[in-house]
Scaffold this motif. Structure first.
Motif, PDB file in Angstrom:
ATOM      1  N   LEU A   1      56.022  -2.921  14.801  1.00  0.00           N
ATOM      2  CA  LEU A   1      57.368  -2.738  15.358  1.00  0.00           C
ATOM      3  C   LEU A   1      57.329  -2.739  16.885  1.00  0.00           C
ATOM      4  O   LEU A   1      58.150  -3.380  17.544  1.00  0.00           O
ATOM      5  CB  LEU A   1      57.984  -1.437  14.831  1.00  0.00           C
ATOM      6  CG  LEU A   1      58.291  -1.444  13.321  1.00  0.00           C
ATOM      7  CD1 LEU A   1      58.697  -0.052  12.841  1.00  0.00           C
ATOM      8  CD2 LEU A   1      59.382  -2.468  12.986  1.00  0.00           C
ATOM      9  N   LYS A   2      56.330  -2.064  17.431  1.00  0.00           N
ATOM     10  CA  LYS A   2      56.215  -1.967  18.901  1.00  0.00           C
ATOM     11  C   LYS A   2      55.986  -3.349  19.515  1.00  0.00           C
ATOM     12  O   LYS A   2      56.609  -3.722  20.513  1.00  0.00           O
ATOM     13  CB  LYS A   2      55.034  -1.031  19.239  1.00  0.00           C
ATOM     14  CG  LYS A   2      55.129  -0.352  20.591  1.00  0.00           C
ATOM     15  CD  LYS A   2      53.919   0.524  20.835  1.00  0.00           C
ATOM     16  CE  LYS A   2      53.010  -0.131  21.845  1.00  0.00           C
ATOM     17  NZ  LYS A   2      51.593   0.091  21.665  1.00  0.00           N
ATOM     18  N   ASN A   3      55.091  -4.103  18.893  1.00  0.00           N
ATOM     19  CA  ASN A   3      54.739  -5.395  19.477  1.00  0.00           C
ATOM     20  C   ASN A   3      55.802  -6.462  19.250  1.00  0.00           C
ATOM     21  O   ASN A   3      55.907  -7.399  20.034  1.00  0.00           O
ATOM     22  CB  ASN A   3      53.376  -5.848  18.955  1.00  0.00           C
ATOM     23  CG  ASN A   3      52.257  -5.101  19.661  1.00  0.00           C
ATOM     24  OD1 ASN A   3      52.074  -5.271  20.860  1.00  0.00           O
ATOM     25  ND2 ASN A   3      51.561  -4.249  18.950  1.00  0.00           N
ATOM     26  N   MET A   4      56.576  -6.314  18.193  1.00  0.00           N
ATOM     27  CA  MET A   4      57.663  -7.274  17.965  1.00  0.00           C
ATOM     28  C   MET A   4      58.812  -7.019  18.944  1.00  0.00           C
ATOM     29  O   MET A   4      59.572  -7.922  19.273  1.00  0.00           O
ATOM     30  CB  MET A   4      58.155  -7.188  16.517  1.00  0.00           C
ATOM     31  CG  MET A   4      57.175  -7.758  15.506  1.00  0.00           C
ATOM     32  SD  MET A   4      56.798  -9.512  15.753  1.00  0.00           S
ATOM     33  CE  MET A   4      58.314 -10.275  15.150  1.00  0.00           C
ATOM     34  N   GLN A   5      58.922  -5.763  19.391  1.00  0.00           N
ATOM     35  CA  GLN A   5      59.995  -5.428  20.346  1.00  0.00           C
ATOM     36  C   GLN A   5      59.632  -5.821  21.778  1.00  0.00           C
ATOM     37  O   GLN A   5      60.497  -6.141  22.592  1.00  0.00           O
ATOM     38  CB  GLN A   5      60.280  -3.916  20.312  1.00  0.00           C
ATOM     39  CG  GLN A   5      61.217  -3.518  19.170  1.00  0.00           C
ATOM     40  CD  GLN A   5      61.080  -2.051  18.799  1.00  0.00           C
ATOM     41  OE1 GLN A   5      60.420  -1.284  19.502  1.00  0.00           O
ATOM     42  NE2 GLN A   5      61.688  -1.667  17.685  1.00  0.00           N
ATOM     43  N   LYS A   6      58.339  -5.804  22.071  1.00  0.00           N
ATOM     44  CA  LYS A   6      57.893  -6.018  23.458  1.00  0.00           C
ATOM     45  C   LYS A   6      58.048  -7.485  23.868  1.00  0.00           C
ATOM     46  O   LYS A   6      57.721  -8.381  23.093  1.00  0.00           O
ATOM     47  CB  LYS A   6      56.424  -5.584  23.564  1.00  0.00           C
ATOM     48  CG  LYS A   6      55.943  -5.369  24.980  1.00  0.00           C
ATOM     49  CD  LYS A   6      54.483  -4.897  25.014  1.00  0.00           C
ATOM     50  CE  LYS A   6      53.938  -5.030  26.417  1.00  0.00           C
ATOM     51  NZ  LYS A   6      52.493  -4.760  26.492  1.00  0.00           N
ATOM     52  N   ASP A   7      58.532  -7.696  25.088  1.00  0.00           N
ATOM     53  CA  ASP A   7      58.706  -9.065  25.584  1.00  0.00           C
ATOM     54  C   ASP A   7      57.375  -9.734  25.892  1.00  0.00           C
ATOM     55  O   ASP A   7      56.385  -9.060  26.172  1.00  0.00           O
ATOM     56  CB  ASP A   7      59.555  -9.039  26.865  1.00  0.00           C
ATOM     57  CG  ASP A   7      61.011  -9.339  26.544  1.00  0.00           C
ATOM     58  OD1 ASP A   7      61.291  -9.769  25.400  1.00  0.00           O
ATOM     59  OD2 ASP A   7      61.854  -9.139  27.427  1.00  0.00           O
ATOM     60  N   LEU A   8      57.376 -11.051  25.849  1.00  0.00           N
ATOM     61  CA  LEU A   8      56.201 -11.804  26.277  1.00  0.00           C
ATOM     62  C   LEU A   8      56.090 -11.741  27.801  1.00  0.00           C
ATOM     63  O   LEU A   8      57.096 -11.857  28.508  1.00  0.00           O
ATOM     64  CB  LEU A   8      56.326 -13.264  25.831  1.00  0.00           C
ATOM     65  CG  LEU A   8      56.395 -13.509  24.315  1.00  0.00           C
ATOM     66  CD1 LEU A   8      56.759 -14.965  24.026  1.00  0.00           C
ATOM     67  CD2 LEU A   8      55.064 -13.151  23.654  1.00  0.00           C
ATOM     68  N   ALA A   9      54.876 -11.560  28.302  1.00  0.00           N
ATOM     69  CA  ALA A   9      54.673 -11.508  29.755  1.00  0.00           C
ATOM     70  C   ALA A   9      54.694 -12.923  30.345  1.00  0.00           C
ATOM     71  O   ALA A   9      55.091 -13.130  31.489  1.00  0.00           O
ATOM     72  CB  ALA A   9      53.357 -10.817  30.080  1.00  0.00           C
ATOM     73  N   ILE A  10      54.230 -13.896  29.586  1.00  0.00           N
ATOM     74  CA  ILE A  10      54.382 -15.315  29.944  1.00  0.00           C
ATOM     75  C   ILE A  10      55.009 -15.965  28.717  1.00  0.00           C
ATOM     76  O   ILE A  10      54.498 -15.802  27.601  1.00  0.00           O
ATOM     77  CB  ILE A  10      53.029 -15.984  30.255  1.00  0.00           C
ATOM     78  CG1 ILE A  10      52.379 -15.334  31.483  1.00  0.00           C
ATOM     79  CG2 ILE A  10      53.214 -17.490  30.484  1.00  0.00           C
ATOM     80  CD1 ILE A  10      50.968 -15.856  31.778  1.00  0.00           C
TER      81      ILE A  10
END
Lengths: 286, 286
Positions: B128-137
């Motif tokens: 859940l945390k990683n699906m919410q986090k934006d891509l840095a590039i």
């Protein structure tokens, strides 16, 4: 102590951490790391002595970065942080004022990384947990017997922060009518305590302070000053804190001298050598 | 990619872990560790290639222990564990069925160490945390543009467990009317996925499966089979998962070929190279 296969990875982890603390020059870090690995490649083999290899590595980092104390930031704050927990420890020692409980308190000081742990609750929990946990090897009764016979006790210190807890144990030890000499490092290495660190918390009020004459990890007997070696020989009883001191004493011919190590088996090689589980605490005559 | 100063410590940590998984013979572990450090001491310098050093090390461990798959236990359970989380991922992809969200899901599969994490809640939280986090590039729009032009897509797999999430992305990619070839390892190395691992979860239903012809970490182009090199040259588009593949592709002359890396910058050297923070995820054309 001789190196185990796990030590190699631990040396390089330490090297990386020390380099990160010592300098921000990345090409210099690479240059030093190359040199460290070359040296490790030449010397890491069955029978190599842990303290000798570790000491050479940290001296190399200090020399090549020109930073005589990479852990200076920790040096500035660890004693202060540890002192915040003195009332808690004093309370626990009032509830059970046996020598064994003081020994456990001193080991608890060795377990806690006051530099890494920021949160007050973390440290408080760790203290309570470790004071409750039994010793996996308990030669505290033997230690007490030797204390009653002794006149001169040599106390080998380990880290900053931790020495705040050592002070309490030394005060307790002095109830046995002994003179205590505490030996610290002559120059900084890792987060090991030096004489100024001990003076900062008034350890000179309870013990005579001396240095081992050098900046080795633990004791490397031939590398220590003749003055320290004389103190060692004259001591009726030696109390040594932490892994580095255990590793060094393990290499020495101690004869009949009663030497007790107070430590937490933080790594697998030490736990394996002394026959306990990783994370166990011991008061052990070696 | 060339080695950074931090890589040395990471190699030896990996060596220790692989040795612990490969054998319980401690004198053999010491013997192999000595050999690894000697080799590292001779070869670790500015300009050395990460994948070449890592591959040589893991091959050495496999050969000398006689254990062709030290990570076999993980191989047996990681796909199964990952599949337990398919309903959660499918739900998240139903809520947002953009290509970018599928790319993020595939990277999320790369982040999670299904072998190390036992608790269901840990993994669910991580997803859940990683699906919410934006891509840095975020070059996902460029990737989509290339997908629309492509006929043959080469997908370079990374770990077991993770390939369960890759399957969802490949299904999505096939909506662009492309043929997908997924390349896996010929023989086990670390927890990298091999063809049997892919067959186990039915990846052959969505992609043609092939191997790179060897057991290198990521791609070492000259070390891969001629058959794989031909597939690589013929691919209109390459999608590569994880650090090892990035490190290998970074060493290759890619010409005009669109190559996109999907990874989480798990270590400082990779984060430094691509200019993001440790722990950031990227979909990046290289």
């Amino acid at each position: 102590m001789k190196v185990h296969y796990e030590c190699a990875a631990c040396y390089l982890r330490q090297a990386r951490e020390a380099l990160d603390l010592a300098t921000s020059d990345e090409s210099l870090k690479m240059e030093i790391m190359e040199d460290i690995i070359r040296t490790l490649g030449e010397n890491f083999r069955n029978g190599a002595v842990t303290n000798q290899m570790g000491t050479a590595m940290h001296r190399n980092i200090k020399k090549k970065t020109g930073n005589r104390d990479p852990y200076q930031d920790q040096r500035e704050k660890c004693n202060q942080i540890a002192q915040q927990f003195l009332p808690l420890i004093v309370k626990l020692l009032e509830d059970d004022n046996s020598l064994k409980n003081y020994l456990k308190a001193a080991i608890t000081g060795n377990i806690i990384d006051f530099g890494a742990l920021g949160l007050e609750t973390d440290i408080k929990d760790l203290i309570l947990k470790n004071m409750q946990k039994d010793l996996a090897i308990d030669h505290s009764a033997q230690l007490e017997k030797e204390l009653k016979k002794a006149q001169n006790v040599l106390y080998l210190a380990d880290n900053i922060g931790e020495i705040v807890f050592d002070k309490l144990l030394i005060e307790k030890i002095k109830e046995y009518q002994v003179k205590v000499i505490m030996a610290l490092k002559e120059e900084p290495i890792l987060n090991d305590a030096c004489i100024p660190d001990a003076l900062e918390i008034g350890l000179d009020e309870v013990a005579e302070l001396t240095s081992i004459g050098t900046d080795s990890i633990g004791i490397i007997y031939y590398d220590a000053s003749s003055q320290f070696r004389e103190i060692f020989q004259n001591a009726d009883l030696v109390i040594a804190k932490g892994l580095g001191n255990y590793e060094g004493l393990d290499e020495m011919d101690l004869g009949e001298k009663p030497v007790f190590c107070l430590l937490n088996a933080k790594c697998k090689p030490v736990a394996r050598e002394i026959g306990v589980k990783t994370g166990d605490s011991v008061v052990m005559r070696i």
